[in-house]
Design an enzyme around this catalytic site. Sequence first.
Site, short mmCIF file in Angstrom:
data_model
loop_
_atom_site.label_atom_id
_atom_site.label_comp_id
_atom_site.label_asym_id
_atom_site.label_seq_id
_atom_site.Cartn_x
_atom_site.Cartn_y
_atom_site.Cartn_z
N GLU A 73 38.83 37.21 44.85
CA GLU A 73 39.99 37.20 43.95
C GLU A 73 41.22 36.63 44.65
OE1 GLU A 73 39.37 37.78 40.94
OE2 GLU A 73 41.37 37.89 40.07
N HIS A 128 42.81 29.70 37.96
CA HIS A 128 42.28 30.95 38.47
C HIS A 128 40.78 30.82 38.76
CE1 HIS A 128 41.97 35.40 38.81
NE2 HIS A 128 40.73 35.13 38.42
N GLU A 129 40.04 30.40 37.74
CA GLU A 129 38.58 30.28 37.92
C GLU A 129 38.24 29.20 38.94
OE1 GLU A 129 36.96 32.69 36.89
OE2 GLU A 129 38.42 33.48 35.46
N HIS A 158 38.15 30.57 42.37
CA HIS A 158 36.86 31.19 42.66
C HIS A 158 35.83 30.12 42.99
CE1 HIS A 158 37.76 35.33 41.62
NE2 HIS A 158 38.16 35.03 40.40
ZN ZN Z 1 39.15 36.37 39.12
#
Ligand code: ZN
Length: 511
Positions: A302, A271-272, A275
């Site tokens: 996101e 997830h990170e 980003h």
């Molecule tokens: Zn996020």
Amino acid sequence: MHNALMADHYTELLKLLREAATLSSMAELLGWDQETMMPEKAGTYRAEELAMISKLAHQRATDPRIGDLLAACEADGALRANSAAQANLREIRRDYDRSLRLPEELVAEISETSSRAIEAWKHAREQSDFKSFLPWLERQLHLQQRKAECYGVPPGGELYDALLEDFEPGLSSAELERIFGPLKTKLTPLIDGVTSSGRHPPQEALQLDPPLEQQRAFHRRVLERIGFDFGAGRVDTSTHPFSSGLGPGDTRITTRFPRGGFADALSSTLHEAGHALYEQGLPKEQHYGQPLSEPLGLGIHESQSRLWENHVGRSRAFWVWALPEAKRIFGGACDPISVDALYRAINTARPSLIRIESDEATYNLHIMLRFDLERAMIRDDLRPADLPSAWNRRIEQDLGLTVPDDRHGCLQDIHWAMGSFGYFPSYTLGNLYAAQFWEALLLAVPDLEQQISRGEFGALLGWLRREIHALGRQLAAAELCRRLTGRALDHEALMRHLEGKFGSIYNLSRR
Ligand code: ZN
């Protein structure tokens, strides 16, 4: 436009913006340190440091000289004829006018309050003691309402929209209702179907908890392979994972290793990393400090994290490649696990109390309830003191669960302590954009899944870099969405994704 041909006023404007961005990135670095390294007793002094640097950054960003230079650039015909410069100037104008609306003392007060409220929240959450956090929540809410009043209510909108604009430029809460309403209507029967199916994918594959060093090595292997540049970034550990695009050549992420197994930890890292890949793909070397090198709102940010976390990291194809890698690194401990068992285990859907531990389907219900509650607080329709009971009622209504204590309820997230009212909707917007982009990607790269199952991510990252990352803020999010997918944002692609996945795992009949 070649540098030598650039008007002096434009060059000077960009230099001032770069200085403002440099100050902001120093504040962000202090924030990163606070979450990863800082000793506990440094909290009060850190608040002072952050308040001072935020004040300086705000002074820079609102320097009247920027206004003068901007006006000169806007009147310059050569700059108007250059589409990149034009997009830059349009966005600089937006930011400048917006930051002028906030008085310096308010900015400093919000910064200092947030820093101290975060420390209070950490303690309150640990002790499940809402009362000790309540004064901070009230203070923060009051400051956010003042901030929204300074920004001003957009025509036909409400106070909340003024805050939403910080995260989702151009979006209103009425538009959010238009998108969220049908999403909730479709999600509820899907979740009911899953819950009443009586099927429970075995969870053994998730219990495995290899030593941290091995898990770190596995994460590094995956991150290198998907394209994270370790020469321009790092990975650390924090309670609440986050990512920071600090500046050119410096993008940091954090992850956590909960005792819930290696797949959960990797999910958080992916997830990170999503980003971070966005931040590393923005053209900061050329345009740092300018909108041309900045991310396009949080929902799009996101979408990048959700795309890697869910569409890649929770796919069967990904684990066809990643599970043998894990087996090699973990040395025998996970040998009995099969791709199929792991795929089913990581795609278990079950209503739960904690947002960040929830599955892809119920996750969005967690967001919608936060959106409704924070909007009600900003409107003064909900008093902060009544937040726990309002929260618990909604969890009961939407997810059929009883909240045992506030630690598992309204104290679980850092956002309101940070003063981030209007932030939560971005998470679900990210899910919606990711699903819509993923369908566009599958059309552009028809053998995408086969590539992923061989651990090849170049075509995927290349598409994201070219179509999204390289653009910075040249297009508005709504324009970008139309350009890439041919449609405005709606619930359909996400529902196709969720109904397809959970329909087959839980054997649900198609409606
Ligand atoms: Zn996020």
